[in-house]
Write a protein that holds these residues in place. Structure first.
Motif, PDB file in Angstrom:
ATOM      1  N   TRP A  93       0.962  -1.069   0.011  1.00 19.84           N
ATOM      2  CA  TRP A  93       0.154  -0.117   0.053  1.00 19.84           C
ATOM      3  C   TRP A  93       0.755   1.220   0.110  1.00 19.84           C
ATOM      4  CZ3 TRP A  93      -4.509   1.324  -1.534  1.00 19.84           C
ATOM      5  CH2 TRP A  93      -5.503   0.423  -1.307  1.00 19.84           C
TER       6      TRP A  93
ATOM      7  N   PRO B 124      -6.591   3.529  -5.904  1.00 19.20           N
ATOM      8  CA  PRO B 124      -6.085   4.702  -6.200  1.00 19.20           C
ATOM      9  C   PRO B 124      -5.048   4.756  -7.661  1.00 19.20           C
ATOM     10  CG  PRO B 124      -4.741   3.220  -4.903  1.00 19.20           C
ATOM     11  CD  PRO B 124      -5.848   2.743  -5.060  1.00 19.20           C
ATOM     12  N   GLY B 125      -4.958   3.617  -8.270  1.00 16.98           N
ATOM     13  CA  GLY B 125      -4.342   3.665  -9.597  1.00 16.98           C
ATOM     14  C   GLY B 125      -5.338   3.377 -10.650  1.00 16.98           C
ATOM     15  N   SER B 126      -6.333   3.118 -10.606  1.00 19.41           N
ATOM     16  CA  SER B 126      -7.731   2.947 -11.376  1.00 19.41           C
ATOM     17  C   SER B 126      -7.872   1.466 -11.818  1.00 19.41           C
ATOM     18  CB  SER B 126      -7.391   3.587 -12.771  1.00 19.41           C
ATOM     19  OG  SER B 126      -6.818   2.811 -13.785  1.00 19.41           O
TER      20      SER B 126
ATOM     21  N   VAL C 276       3.298  -1.117  -8.284  1.00 17.56           N
ATOM     22  CA  VAL C 276       3.544   0.367  -8.888  1.00 17.56           C
ATOM     23  C   VAL C 276       3.268   0.461 -10.423  1.00 17.56           C
ATOM     24  CG1 VAL C 276       5.442   2.017  -9.064  1.00 17.56           C
ATOM     25  CG2 VAL C 276       4.847   0.805  -6.775  1.00 17.56           C
TER      26      VAL C 276
ATOM     27  N   VAL D 237       2.284   1.808  -3.448  1.00 20.57           N
ATOM     28  CA  VAL D 237       1.182   2.239  -4.449  1.00 20.57           C
ATOM     29  C   VAL D 237       0.808   3.786  -4.158  1.00 20.57           C
ATOM     30  CG1 VAL D 237      -1.255   2.042  -4.744  1.00 20.57           C
ATOM     31  CG2 VAL D 237       0.118   0.167  -4.689  1.00 20.57           C
TER      32      VAL D 237
ATOM     33  N   CYS E 238      -0.202   0.964 -11.572  1.00 18.30           N
ATOM     34  CA  CYS E 238      -0.485   2.472 -11.265  1.00 18.30           C
ATOM     35  C   CYS E 238       0.163   3.320 -12.400  1.00 18.30           C
ATOM     36  CB  CYS E 238       0.055   3.009 -10.015  1.00 18.30           C
ATOM     37  SG  CYS E 238      -0.466   2.003  -8.465  1.00 18.30           S
ATOM     38  N   ARG E 239       1.272   2.895 -12.941  1.00 20.94           N
ATOM     39  CA  ARG E 239       2.164   3.559 -13.842  1.00 20.94           C
ATOM     40  C   ARG E 239       1.679   3.308 -15.390  1.00 20.94           C
ATOM     41  NH1 ARG E 239       4.399   8.117 -11.232  1.00 20.94           N
ATOM     42  NH2 ARG E 239       5.795   8.077 -12.773  1.00 20.94           N
TER      43      ARG E 239
ATOM     44  N   ALA F 198      -3.876  -1.618  -6.372  1.00 19.47           N
ATOM     45  CA  ALA F 198      -3.793  -0.572  -7.291  1.00 19.47           C
ATOM     46  C   ALA F 198      -5.083   0.039  -7.619  1.00 19.47           C
ATOM     47  CB  ALA F 198      -2.695  -0.696  -8.281  1.00 19.47           C
TER      48      ALA F 198
ATOM     49  N   ARG G 286      -6.823   0.279 -15.169  1.00 19.53           N
ATOM     50  CA  ARG G 286      -5.290  -0.244 -15.272  1.00 19.53           C
ATOM     51  C   ARG G 286      -5.186  -1.413 -14.623  1.00 19.53           C
ATOM     52  NH1 ARG G 286      -1.504   5.136 -14.476  1.00 19.53           N
ATOM     53  NH2 ARG G 286      -2.166   6.281 -16.598  1.00 19.53           N
TER      54      ARG G 286
ATOM     55  N   GLU H  90      -0.655   9.995  -3.650  1.00 18.62           N
ATOM     56  CA  GLU H  90      -1.970   9.924  -2.968  1.00 18.62           C
ATOM     57  C   GLU H  90      -1.515  10.125  -1.320  1.00 18.62           C
ATOM     58  OE1 GLU H  90      -4.958  10.336  -1.581  1.00 18.62           O
ATOM     59  OE2 GLU H  90      -5.500   9.394  -3.280  1.00 18.62           O
TER      60      GLU H  90
ATOM     61  N   THR I 294       0.978   7.209  -6.809  1.00 20.08           N
ATOM     62  CA  THR I 294      -0.208   7.813  -7.095  1.00 20.08           C
ATOM     63  C   THR I 294      -0.002   9.299  -6.600  1.00 20.08           C
ATOM     64  OG1 THR I 294      -1.541   6.630  -5.463  1.00 20.08           O
ATOM     65  CG2 THR I 294      -1.069   5.727  -7.710  1.00 20.08           C
TER      66      THR I 294
END
Length: 239
Positions: free
Chosen positions: A64, A189-191, A152, A67, A155-156, A186, A194, A73, A71
């Motif tokens: 977490w 916070p990462g969508s 990660v 992540v 997220c990217r 993810a 994705r 966050e 992001t």
């Protein structure tokens, strides 16, 4: 919600706070305007972030932290307390940021592989990245560095390094279910899109024989009809 008293609204928010230990502004808005949405959201969040699955509380919070760093966050400061409560030391906090930093910086290795591969040969960007991965956070087990890095990359949306992480994680014996839980973190916070893409890339690497997946995960990869709307409408070949 029309006709609802202030006391009823406050009672609903109190239930959410009792479960999580905190409230954020969107909880109040959903409770006020869309209580069914709040209930569904709370159930999804509970299953994702609070219920025990495969990872220990310490390992889950390690991922977490990575992540959230990836992001930007800043709101989710409660994960700091949760990590420390689960045994996370300052040394391990440094390790999760180091793992996140290398995974974020993987775009440099991705560039090398994508645009300068022939010019850099025999230099191997993937091998160089994985070698760096193994030394970037010596305080953490390599398993955790893999799990944080995978999340990660989701997220990217860096899918080549995501594949590199998967190959390295399989080589190091990281459990598939642990990898699945890590990348699922993810989603918020990462969508979600994705996360969907990540599952597709993982599945593709199993299907083409790149990854030595277990029979259960090979069965998932072999299952047809996972191409969504485009496949259903004939705009894409069956997956």
């Amino acid at each position: 919600m029309s006709g609802e008293t202030t006391a009823e609204l406050e009672a609903r928010l109190a239930e959410v706070k009792a479960k999580r230990g905190y409230l954020l502004p969107h909880h109040g808005l959903m409770a006020l305007a869309f209580p069914k949405l709040l209930a569904g959201y709370d159930a999804a969040y509970t299953a994702l972030a609070l219920d025990d699955r495969v990872l220990s509380h310490h390992d889950r919070e390690f991922v977490w932290m990575a992540v959230l760093a990836a992001t930007d966050e800043a709101l989710a400061t409660h994960h700091i307390a949760k990590f420390r409560a689960a045994g996370g030391t300052d040394e391990m906090i440094g390790a999760t940021f180091a793992a996140a930093a290398l995974a974020i910086g993987a775009e440099a290795f991705d560039f090398a592989a994508r645009d300068w591969g022939r010019q850099l040969a025999p230099f191997d960007p993937q091998a160089s990245y994985v070698a760096t991965l193994r030394i970037v956070a010596p305080a953490a087990p390599i398993r955790l560095v893999h799990l944080a890095g995978l999340a990660v990359q989701v997220c990217r949306a860096r899918w080549r390094p995501f594949g590199w992480h998967l190959q390295a994680a399989y080589a190091d014996g990281v459990e598939e279910e642990a990898m699945a839980e890590a990348i699922s973190l993810a989603m918020f916070p990462g969508s979600v899109p994705r996360f969907v893409e990540a599952c597709g890339h993982w599945r593709g690497l199993i299907a083409d024989g790149t990854l030595p997946a277990s029979p259960r995960f090979r069965a998932w990869a072999a299952l047809t009809g996972q191409g969504g709307h485009d496949e259903a409408t004939g705009l894409a070949k069956p997956g």
